[in-house]
Design a protein around this motif. Structure first.
Motif, PDB file in Angstrom:
ATOM      1  N   CYS B 292       0.863  -1.177   0.000  1.00 50.03           N
ATOM      2  CA  CYS B 292       0.000   0.000   0.000  1.00 50.03           C
ATOM      3  C   CYS B 292       0.896   1.223   0.000  1.00 50.03           C
ATOM      4  O   CYS B 292       1.768   1.366   0.850  1.00 50.03           O
ATOM      5  N   HIS B 295       1.478   3.257   3.254  1.00 47.15           N
ATOM      6  CA  HIS B 295       1.872   2.647   4.522  1.00 47.15           C
ATOM      7  C   HIS B 295       2.967   3.409   5.270  1.00 47.15           C
ATOM      8  O   HIS B 295       3.052   3.364   6.478  1.00 47.15           O
ATOM      9  N   ALA B 301      -0.976   1.192   9.848  1.00 43.81           N
ATOM     10  CA  ALA B 301      -0.321   0.211   8.982  1.00 43.81           C
ATOM     11  C   ALA B 301       0.226  -0.978   9.770  1.00 43.81           C
ATOM     12  O   ALA B 301       0.721  -0.833  10.877  1.00 43.81           O
ATOM     13  N   CYS B 305       0.533  -4.451   5.076  1.00 47.72           N
ATOM     14  CA  CYS B 305       0.433  -3.278   4.210  1.00 47.72           C
ATOM     15  C   CYS B 305       1.726  -3.011   3.466  1.00 47.72           C
ATOM     16  O   CYS B 305       1.743  -2.365   2.430  1.00 47.72           O
ATOM     17  N   PRO B 310      -3.432  -3.232  -1.405  1.00 47.11           N
ATOM     18  CA  PRO B 310      -4.835  -3.450  -1.038  1.00 47.11           C
ATOM     19  C   PRO B 310      -5.742  -3.435  -2.268  1.00 47.11           C
ATOM     20  O   PRO B 310      -5.523  -2.684  -3.206  1.00 47.11           O
ATOM     21  N   CYS B 323      -8.109  -0.256   1.097  1.00 46.40           N
ATOM     22  CA  CYS B 323      -7.394  -0.365   2.362  1.00 46.40           C
ATOM     23  C   CYS B 323      -7.727  -1.716   2.982  1.00 46.40           C
ATOM     24  O   CYS B 323      -8.876  -2.136   2.974  1.00 46.40           O
ATOM     25  N   HIS B 324      -6.703  -2.392   3.521  1.00 48.62           N
ATOM     26  CA  HIS B 324      -6.942  -3.692   4.145  1.00 48.62           C
ATOM     27  C   HIS B 324      -7.821  -3.578   5.377  1.00 48.62           C
ATOM     28  O   HIS B 324      -8.529  -4.507   5.738  1.00 48.62           O
TER      29      HIS B 324
END
Lengths: 332, 329
Positions: B292, B295, B301, B305, B310, B323-324
């Motif tokens: 990401c 992050h 994070a 990440c 993501p 986003c996770h």
């Protein structure tokens, strides 16, 4: 006694098109350790006012004889406008007063390292040796949150990001321990997340160094976050001034009210935006009487366009220059 | 109300080569990275991000003002349907008429040597949309009136006007050829607040009157909140969140959106909070972080990440996020 007292400052510029009034009858004071916000739109004269505190305005500027700027220092009172030679100005420029400019790229010399510039001004304003100056500069760079300060010290302005440049600018301005810091739109060129960081940093430093700040911006939100008192300028004059919470919560001058209404607010997405009607008049065609009467919703016929309103006190320390206010005061 | 999007962007990539090398490929700067979005007809679509986030490049790619590296942009207004990336000559010319741009700086955008009338008439003449001078004048007067310009101003030169008036001239020039779609790139950023409100109101009334669809690019979330119906947030070339305005501001689900919102200085002096400020600065797009991209500055994070990009997924109707941990934010 205030640190800085400005009285009846009137400044005109001689140009090909005639004499232009940039600042008219501006008076304010700043106490030690206080943050005064100066807010206004482009052309309101806020930068010119700040520059006159250090006589940085161009050669064609003409100060009226009534203008008076006094700086209270340990060594005595300095009448800034009476200083003529640049040697005398050293006490003020970079000595008692430092300045941070809007565009951090333009305010560093591109061909001299950041460290070189920081040391140079310390050598001029203090009795430090080169070595001491360099050590203090690195320490200041660390203070403003720059990583690897010793490495950055030897770099050039183009090698730093915008936020870092502005931090370095702040470090440089504070290293001489000025009594007053003039910050002219210091965060306008920065992204919001970086702006938030720089504003936090400035707030911390005021507490630590105990200096006064004249904070110039067009952004009322920024003023709300950093200033103790605020002065609102329009077309060269201060229309309203007072404690920041008071002025923003209960604005008295129609211009201040208009500015706040025109601002998009996040907590009121559905409310329509109300622009201030018309455009800011050109300084070449300054309206007679109250300069705001051409755009004012509360204008009083035959009065506002003829005479210049004087300051009316709204509450303690909060005053505005407006006839509508005077009329209300009498009626009450 | 049509259900087909006017502009459909699918997996768009825009890359710029940085210099030239003798052997091998030069380093590439990926300004727009795998972006997909739909802009519906009549929508006021906001695109927000900080400098270097790729929002301007995305806007220009849609107008085909920068070359597209990969991906697809479709323009479909029920009369014509264009694959924007592969348009040639005649179709491209027609697309230029349908999709227009309003610039940021009204001081730089207007030629100082042309009268306001000539500035506004130029697109008509260049595109050959009018046959006679009378017809051109008619169109110019019509759009000038819509943009609330004084007709006697048409004979003057731009230097005689203030920033707000110049921006109205600039808008009139962009709209004179009667486009469907307009990209407004930071069109109020250079203006004072009292004037800014006036231009925003004007854009909104023009949208109603002329049936326009806007892509409104801005760094100012409060402006976007007021004028747009849908907002997409960009960070380092990728979309991180996209939602109807109300949803986005009530329920920001990406940590970056959240941080952006909390970074806006509040007008209330009592709200001098230090809540959720972002550390660090936006990384260089030449060398974006893996996983990401956010992050390095993200407050939530985790290890995942740093390695795993993501997925772009829909949280609720029209609200998408990359986003996770969007549910936790």
């Amino acid at each position: 006694m205030s640190l800085l007292t400005v009285e009846n400052l009137t400044l005109q510029f001689d140009t090909d098109e005639g004499r232009i009034t940039a600042v008219e009858n501006v008076s304010f004071a700043i106490n030690a350790g206080e943050v005064l916000g100066l807010v206004g739109e482009s052309g309101s004269g806020k930068s010119v006012t700040a520059k006159s505190l250090m006589q940085l305005n161009p050669e064609n500027s003409v100060y009226s004889p009534e203008s008076n700027i006094q700086l209270e220092l340990e060594s005595g009172t300095v009448d800034v406008l009476s200083l003529k030679k640049s040697q005398e100005m050293v006490v003020v420029r970079g000595g008692a007063i430092s300045m941070i400019f809007q565009e951090p790229m333009a305010s560093f010399a591109p061909a001299i390292t950041i460290g070189g510039q920081m040391v140079e001004q310390l050598l001029i304003h203090t009795s430090m040796s080169k070595k001491e100056a360099a050590a203090l500069s690195v320490e200041m760079l660390e203070r403003v949150g720059i990583n690897e300060a010793a490495k950055r010290f030897n770099q050039y302005a183009f090698e730093l990001s915008g936020g870092m440049r502005q931090r370095a600018m702040i470090a440089m301005a504070l290293s001489t321990k000025p009594k007053l810091l003039i910050a002219d739109e210091p965060t306008t060129a920065l992204d919001v997340t970086i702006q938030a960081q720089v504003l936090d940093l400035m707030k911390d430093l005021v507490g630590e160094f105990g200096m006064a700040i004249l904070f110039i911006t067009h952004d009322l939100g920024v003023i709300a976050q950093v200033a103790d008192r605020v002065a609102v300028m329009y077309l060269g004059g201060i229309v309203e001034s007072g404690p920041v919470a008071e002025v923003l919560r209960s604005p008295s001058h129609p211009y201040t009210k208009g500015l706040i209404n025109a601002l998009p607010k996040l907590d009121a997405i559905d409310e329509p935006l109300t622009p201030i009607p018309g455009d800011i008049p050109s300084p070449l065609e300054r309206p007679p009487g109250c300069v705001f009467h051409t755009r004012c919703p509360e204008v009083i016929a035959d009065r506002c366009n003829a005479t210049v309103p004087t300051r009316t006190e709204v509450s303690k320390g909060h005053d505005a220059s407006c006839f509508a206010l005077e009329a209300k005061g009498k009626a009450a | 109300m049509m259900d087909k999007p006017l502009i459909q962007v699918e997996n768009l990539n825009v890359e710029f080569a940085l210099g030239r090398t003798w052997l091998g490929k030069p380093p590439m700067l990926r300004a727009v990275n795998d972006v997909s979005l739909d802009i519906m007809p009549g929508q006021f679509f906001g695109l927000v991000g900080e400098s270097g986030s790729g929002k301007t490049t995305l806007g220009r790619a849609i107008l085909r003002a920068v070359p597209i590296s990969s991906g697809k942009i479709t323009f479909d207004d029920a009369e014509v349907c264009y694959d924007v990336g592969s348009l040639l000559k005649k179709d491209l010319k027609n697309y230029r008429k349908l999709a227009q741009l309003i610039f940021q700086d009204p001081y730089a955008a207007l030629s100082p040597r042309m009268t306001v009338r000539d500035i506004i008439a130029e697109p008509l003449e260049v595109m050959g949309l009018t046959q006679t001078r009378e017809e051109t004048d008619e169109r110019v007067r019509d759009i000038a009136a819509k943009c609330r310009l004084n007709l006697e101003h048409l004979r003057r030169f731009p230097h005689a006007f203030s920033g707000g008036q110049r921006q109205r001239i600039s808008i009139a020039r962009s709209l004179v050829c009667n486009p469907d779609f307009v990209v407004a790139d930071e069109s109020v950023a250079a203006l004072d607040v009292s004037i800014q409100a006036d231009i925003l109101n004007l854009l909104q009334s023009l949208q109603d009157e002329m049936g326009l669809t806007f892509l409104f690019i801005s760094h100012d979330l409060s402006v976007v909140a007021h004028i747009c119906d849908h907002v997409a947030v960009m960070y380092l070339g990728t979309l991180v969140e996209s939602a109807p305005t109300r949803k986005l501001f009530a329920n920001p689900s990406h940590p970056y959106t959240k941080a952006l919102l909390s970074a806006i200085p509040s007008l209330d002096p009592n709200e001098r909070t230090k809540a959720q400020k972002l550390e660090g600065e936006i990384p260089s797009p030449v060398n974006p972080p893996p996983g990401c991209k956010f992050h390095t500055r993200c407050p939530v994070a985790e290890a995942r990440c740093r390695t795993e990009v993501p997925e772009w997924r829909e949280l609720s109707d029209g609200h998408s996020v990359a986003c996770h941990f969007a549910e936790k934010v």
